[in-house]
Write an enzyme that holds these catalytic residues in place. Structure first.
Site, PDB file in Angstrom:
ATOM      1  N   LYS A  84     -88.180-130.853  -5.263  1.00 10.77           N
ATOM      2  CA  LYS A  84     -88.732-130.315  -6.504  1.00 10.77           C
ATOM      3  C   LYS A  84     -89.768-131.293  -7.065  1.00 10.77           C
ATOM      4  O   LYS A  84     -89.527-132.508  -7.081  1.00 10.77           O
ATOM      5  CB  LYS A  84     -87.602-130.117  -7.516  1.00 10.77           C
ATOM      6  CG  LYS A  84     -88.020-129.480  -8.836  1.00 10.77           C
ATOM      7  CD  LYS A  84     -86.823-129.302  -9.762  1.00 10.77           C
ATOM      8  CE  LYS A  84     -87.172-128.562 -11.033  1.00 10.77           C
ATOM      9  NZ  LYS A  84     -86.003-128.361 -11.912  1.00 10.77           N
ATOM     10  N   SER A 159     -85.412-123.649 -13.574  1.00 17.08           N
ATOM     11  CA  SER A 159     -86.756-124.098 -13.304  1.00 17.08           C
ATOM     12  C   SER A 159     -86.999-124.485 -11.843  1.00 17.08           C
ATOM     13  O   SER A 159     -88.157-124.602 -11.434  1.00 17.08           O
ATOM     14  CB  SER A 159     -87.087-125.301 -14.191  1.00 17.08           C
ATOM     15  OG  SER A 159     -86.235-126.382 -13.887  1.00 17.08           O
ATOM     16  N   SER A 183     -80.875-125.116 -14.105  1.00 17.59           N
ATOM     17  CA  SER A 183     -82.028-124.988 -13.213  1.00 17.59           C
ATOM     18  C   SER A 183     -81.760-125.125 -11.721  1.00 17.59           C
ATOM     19  O   SER A 183     -82.662-124.862 -10.929  1.00 17.59           O
ATOM     20  CB  SER A 183     -83.106-125.996 -13.607  1.00 17.59           C
ATOM     21  OG  SER A 183     -83.801-125.509 -14.713  1.00 17.59           O
TER      22      SER A 183
HETATM   23  N1  GLN Z   1     -83.681-122.742 -18.711  1.00 13.44           N
HETATM   24  C1  GLN Z   1     -83.246-123.933 -19.361  1.00 13.44           C
HETATM   25  C2  GLN Z   1     -84.379-124.504 -20.187  1.00 13.44           C
HETATM   26  O1  GLN Z   1     -85.377-123.911 -20.239  1.00 13.44           O
HETATM   27  C3  GLN Z   1     -82.729-124.928 -18.375  1.00 13.44           C
HETATM   28  C4  GLN Z   1     -83.794-125.592 -17.590  1.00 13.44           C
HETATM   29  C5  GLN Z   1     -83.285-126.703 -16.709  1.00 13.44           C
HETATM   30  O2  GLN Z   1     -82.107-126.754 -16.349  1.00 13.44           O
HETATM   31  N2  GLN Z   1     -84.161-127.608 -16.386  1.00 13.44           N
HETATM   32  O3  GLN Z   1     -84.283-125.520 -20.783  1.00 13.44           O
END
Ligand code: GLN
Length: 491
Positions: A84, A159, A183
């Site tokens: 990532k 994400s 994410s």
């Molecule tokens: N969707 C969540 C956010 O927008 C989690 C994102 C993540 O785990 N990086 O913060």
């Protein structure tokens, strides 16, 4: 022989060890598949085919040498992986999905990535993500949207959507993701994969670009529980470069048992089956829990009473921490710089041009929640409620060995469906956020499909440092089901 790109990481490593394939051949097979499908899926921000082939050849030489010398080889020698683009890898651009880091090339490597590379893994490239990991669909990336290999009109989740799409599309056998509020688990669920978010502190955060520092975890997206464990085992363990990394022994995860879950108590929290969720998600998860019962587990209804507060608490704490973490992007130290007269204007113009709308929204929310006069009412209060959420889990784990819930209230939504309505996007995270607030581990597993052919995921949650039980149960489930073997209709 099955197609090489169809192999799991374990199968690929076994084939390498038996000399049936070289790392160079394996790496070329994945690169060829990326070349063929990437236009449609768009999982990567940066591809590094030359350095991948170079490392693959080095792995092959080392393996050949070991045949003569008898040297013990590292566990992932020659295995291609994707990373990532929120994790630093020396010499390779790290964008975090943001314009503000355009041109930034980190001079160091994240500990998690370094440990995989030391174990012999070959990095294929850096995958797409929501900008600074803020999002649930990979649509907030400054480098374009990634599509779900199961249906290209749908999001891959986020994400870590690029990592999930890459693994689901068989462009890599496994990939690194990060999980601050879901994410790893949610994209795993949306793409029919197995994803582990370890206990907070289990894997070093050194070299992981900070979002919400008290929540961030490095995890793995893979096809099976066995593969997720294989990578986690290599990455986990104390790192003096991250003060929050835990100095706890890392178990060697073993997978030689029969799928026998007798004596295991599985809690099903009633708060995770809510009105408005997609009925097919509920039925697939309930069927999966019944499957665990068939294997001998005792299923117990439990309660995590503060679950509905996790969303407001998370969306105060995460933006508050993000607003502090993101203050370092000032146009002086990294990436983009908007030239302007006065220094103050340079800060403003760089940040104005470099951050996208979701990141700006979070910075404003977080700054407000931390501001004098509001700190106690928002941030302070959120911290107190976070303690209650943590206690819910502690109490539950005195009654059960693990907890089973859906990963998300729906399957992968359509591209654009939530893009203009941040609140509806945040609601997608209701089931994953409490886990990060509590700091406990979670394993997402595919447990079925909806009527449109989109995967459904279940998450297994364990106590602090309880990854072992999650892998054991996940593997038992995968021994008696084949959801994790299905492949998206891309070819
Ligand atoms: N969707 C969540 C956010 O927008 C989690 C994102 C993540 O785990 N990086 O913060």
């Amino acid at each position: 022989m099955a197609e090489m790109t169809e192999w799991t990481a374990r199968e690929a490593l076994d084939a390498l060890a038996r000399g049936e394939v070289s790392s160079e051949e394996l790496t070329r097979a994945f690169l060829a598949r990326i070349e063929r499908l990437e236009d449609r899926v768009r999982a990567f921000i940066t591809l590094t085919p030359d350095s991948a082939l170079e490392s693959a050849r080095a792995a092959d030489r080392r393996r050949a040498e070991a045949r003569r010398s008898g040297e013990t080889l590292p566990p992932l020698l020659g295995l291609p992986l994707a990373v990532k683009d929120l994790l630093a890898l020396e010499g390779v651009p790290c964008t975090c999905g943001s314009r503000i880091l355009e041109g930034f090339i980190p001079p160091y490597t994240a500990t998690s990535v370094a440990r995989l590379l030391e174990a012999g893994a070959v990095s294929l490239g850096k995958t797409n993500l929501d900008e600074f990991a803020m999002g649930s669909s990979t649509e907030s990336s400054a480098y374009g949207v990634t599509r779900n290999p199961w249906n290209l009109d749908h999001v891959p989740g986020g994400s870590s959507g690029g990592s999930a799409a890459a693994v689901a599309a068989r462009m890599a056998p496994a990939a690194l993701g990060t999980d601050t509020g879901g994410s790893v688990r949610q994209p795993a669920s949306f793409c029919g994969l197995t994803g582990i978010k370890p206990t907070y502190g289990r894997v070093s955060r050194y070299g992981l670009v900070a979002y919400g520092s008290s929540l961030d975890c490095v995890g793995v997206l893979a096809r099976t529980a066995v593969d997720a464990a294989l990578l986690l085992e290599v990455m986990a363990g104390h790192d003096p470069l991250d003060a929050t990394s835990l100095d706890a022994p890392v178990p060697r995860f073993r997978f030689d048992q029969e799928p026998d879950l007798r004596g295991l108590r599985v809690g099903v929290p009633k708060e995770f089956f809510i009105e408005g969720m997609q009925p097919e998600v509920e039925s697939a998860v309930r069927a999966a829990v019944a499957r665990l019962a068939d294997l001998g587990a005792e299923v117990i209804e439990i309660s995590l009473p503060h679950t509905d507060l996790a969303l407001p608490v998370y969306y105060l704490i995460a933006p508050a921490e993000a607003s502090a973490n993101l203050s370092r992007y000032d146009g002086v130290r990294y990436g983009l710089r908007e030239p302007a007269g006065a220094l103050w204007d340079q800060f403003k113009d760089t940040r104005g041009a470099g951050f996208g709308p979701e990141v700006k929204r979070r910075i404003m929310l977080g700054t407000y929640a931390l501001s004098a006069g509001y700190y106690d009412a928002y941030y302070g209060q959120a911290q107190k409620v976070r303690t209650l959420i943590k206690r819910d889990f502690e109490t539950a784990f005195t009654q059960v060995d693990l907890i089973a819930t859906p990963v998300a209230p729906s399957t992968a939504f359509r591209l654009g469906e939530h893009r203009d309505d941040p609140l509806s996007m945040y609601l997608e995270d209701v089931f994953t956020l409490p886990v990060n607030l509590a700091g406990v581990p979670g394993l997402a597993l595919p447990v079925g499909f909806d009527g449109q052919g989109l995967p459904v995921g279940m998450q297994l949650l364990g106590p602090h440092l309880g990854e072992e039980v999650l892998f054991r149960v996940g593997h038992a489930y995968q021994q008696v089901t084949d959801w994790h073997l299905r492949r998206p209709p891309l070819d």
